[in-house]
Design a protein around this motif. Structure first.
Motif, PDB file in Angstrom:
ATOM      1  N   ILE A   1       1.767   7.453  -6.720  1.00 26.48           N
ATOM      2  CA  ILE A   1       1.476   8.054  -7.755  1.00 26.48           C
ATOM      3  C   ILE A   1       1.230   9.288  -7.884  1.00 26.48           C
ATOM      4  CG2 ILE A   1      -0.645   6.661  -6.492  1.00 26.48           C
ATOM      5  CD1 ILE A   1      -1.664   8.750  -4.645  1.00 26.48           C
TER       6      ILE A   1
ATOM      7  N   LEU B   1       3.156  11.568  -5.594  1.00 20.16           N
ATOM      8  CA  LEU B   1       2.523  12.652  -4.319  1.00 20.16           C
ATOM      9  C   LEU B   1       3.038  13.870  -4.024  1.00 20.16           C
ATOM     10  CD1 LEU B   1       2.743   9.994  -1.200  1.00 20.16           C
ATOM     11  CD2 LEU B   1       0.827  10.721  -2.326  1.00 20.16           C
TER      12      LEU B   1
ATOM     13  N   VAL C   1       3.239  14.995   3.100  1.00 21.60           N
ATOM     14  CA  VAL C   1       2.999  14.123   2.783  1.00 21.60           C
ATOM     15  C   VAL C   1       3.753  13.026   2.539  1.00 21.60           C
ATOM     16  CG1 VAL C   1       1.198  12.615   1.415  1.00 21.60           C
ATOM     17  CG2 VAL C   1       0.220  15.518   2.477  1.00 21.60           C
TER      18      VAL C   1
ATOM     19  N   ASP D   1       0.962  -0.922   0.298  1.00 25.42           N
ATOM     20  CA  ASP D   1       0.141  -0.299  -0.352  1.00 25.42           C
ATOM     21  C   ASP D   1       1.180   1.379  -0.370  1.00 25.42           C
ATOM     22  OD1 ASP D   1      -2.042  -1.475  -0.362  1.00 25.42           O
ATOM     23  OD2 ASP D   1      -2.762  -1.039   2.197  1.00 25.42           O
ATOM     24  N   TRP D   2       1.927   1.288   1.005  1.00 26.24           N
ATOM     25  CA  TRP D   2       2.774   2.661   0.706  1.00 26.24           C
ATOM     26  C   TRP D   2       3.105   2.399  -0.567  1.00 26.24           C
ATOM     27  CZ3 TRP D   2       1.712   5.695   3.818  1.00 26.24           C
ATOM     28  CH2 TRP D   2       0.931   5.707   5.172  1.00 26.24           C
TER      29      TRP D   2
ATOM     30  N   VAL E   1       4.820   9.001   3.738  1.00 25.99           N
ATOM     31  CA  VAL E   1       4.692   8.347   3.034  1.00 25.99           C
ATOM     32  C   VAL E   1       5.575   7.216   3.248  1.00 25.99           C
ATOM     33  CG1 VAL E   1       4.274   6.959   1.041  1.00 25.99           C
ATOM     34  CG2 VAL E   1       2.404   8.798   2.043  1.00 25.99           C
ATOM     35  N   TYR E   2       6.539   8.331   2.463  1.00 28.50           N
ATOM     36  CA  TYR E   2       8.157   7.755   2.651  1.00 28.50           C
ATOM     37  C   TYR E   2       9.025   7.247   4.058  1.00 28.50           C
ATOM     38  CZ  TYR E   2      13.107   6.435   0.785  1.00 28.50           C
ATOM     39  OH  TYR E   2      14.450   6.717   1.126  1.00 28.50           O
TER      40      TYR E   2
ATOM     41  N   ARG F   1       2.290   1.709  -3.635  1.00 29.91           N
ATOM     42  CA  ARG F   1       1.333   2.306  -4.136  1.00 29.91           C
ATOM     43  C   ARG F   1       1.156   3.819  -3.956  1.00 29.91           C
ATOM     44  NH1 ARG F   1      -1.762  -2.189  -2.242  1.00 29.91           N
ATOM     45  NH2 ARG F   1      -1.908  -3.913  -4.005  1.00 29.91           N
ATOM     46  N   CYS F   2       1.015   4.517  -2.910  1.00 28.09           N
ATOM     47  CA  CYS F   2       1.067   5.682  -2.360  1.00 28.09           C
ATOM     48  C   CYS F   2       2.266   6.498  -3.422  1.00 28.09           C
ATOM     49  CB  CYS F   2       1.642   5.652  -0.911  1.00 28.09           C
ATOM     50  SG  CYS F   2      -0.832   5.874  -0.080  1.00 28.09           S
ATOM     51  N   LEU F   3       3.285   6.021  -2.857  1.00 25.62           N
ATOM     52  CA  LEU F   3       4.268   6.789  -3.180  1.00 25.62           C
ATOM     53  C   LEU F   3       4.464   6.035  -5.689  1.00 25.62           C
ATOM     54  CD1 LEU F   3       7.436   4.999  -1.203  1.00 25.62           C
ATOM     55  CD2 LEU F   3       6.859   7.070  -0.766  1.00 25.62           C
TER      56      LEU F   3
END
Length: 224
Positions: A124, A126, A131, A117-118, A135-136, A120-122
């Motif tokens: 997209i 950011l 933020v 999940d983390w 996340v990182y 995937r966040c990276l």
């Protein structure tokens, strides 16, 4: 310390009899619908992996434990999950299991899904720096915990004097216990595949640069 096959001179089972041995096989995942030259290289890679692991077993002892990245379960459930994930690596696993090896879970399911999940966040892209840093930092923290868990699982389940095979992607950063002798399985097709991917990446970058240059030239003509 990892040993490359090319650096091993006729290792014998007696030489490493009391040591725990781990055959590290770089995990190469490919879409099932993949066709063409890359598919042929990947199939050749797994054929060579099977052959090299067979040779190592003859010299160093039969594989008694199997570990596979992305699989948080063991036993028959693990075999089914591996087959669904990668038919190619499943061949290597099945041939060991058929000879008496056991598949052990090396992943923690919660840590694995959190890491995904983390990631995937990276991926997209950011925009907010705070933020992004949050996340990182979370990604790095869970990655460290996952690596520690994997090392602990292998340490707890690989018995003294036994041999195991680990199928995992390169660049994992897992620190294996110091008393485990790690042998890196690197068939010729692995370099062939990396070279193929580099060439395609270089060609794609060259095309992008050319298109960007053409757009710049067209824009200049319009302005003039």
């Amino acid at each position: 310390m990892t040993e490359h096959l090319g650096e091993i001179e006729r290792p014998s089972a007696d030489e490493f009899k009391e040591e725990r041995k781990l055959f590290f096989v770089p995990l190469v995942l490919a879409p099932r619908e993949l066709d063409g030259e890359l598919r042929e290289i990947i199939e050749r890679y797994w054929d060579q992996v099977e052959s090299q692991v067979d040779n190592l077993e003859v010299k160093l002892g039969q594989v008694m434990a199997v570990y596979h990245e992305l699989i948080p379960v063991g036993g028959e459930e693990a075999a089914s999950a591996i087959e669904e994930l990668s038919a190619e690596s499943y061949r290597v696993v099945k041939s060991r299991v058929d000879k008496g090896a056991e598949v052990y879970p090396m992943e923690n399911g919660d840590l694995l899904t959190e890491l995904m999940d983390w990631t995937r966040c990276l991926a997209i892209g950011l925009q907010n720096e705070r933020v992004l840093n949050t996340v990182y930092d979370s990604f790095v923290q869970v990655q460290r915990k996952r690596n520690e868990h994997i090392a602990e699982q292998i340490d707890e389940t690989l018995k003294g004097g036994d041999t195991a095979v680990l199928l995992m992607r390169e660049g994992h950063q897992v620190q294996f216990p110091t008393d485990i002798k790690v042998f890196y399985v690197a068939p010729p097709a692995l370099d062939e595949m990396k070279r193929w991917l580099r060439e395609r990446e270089t060609a794609a970058q060259r095309d992008e640069n050319r298109e960007a240059q053409e757009e710049t030239e067209v824009g200049g003509d319009v302005e003039s």
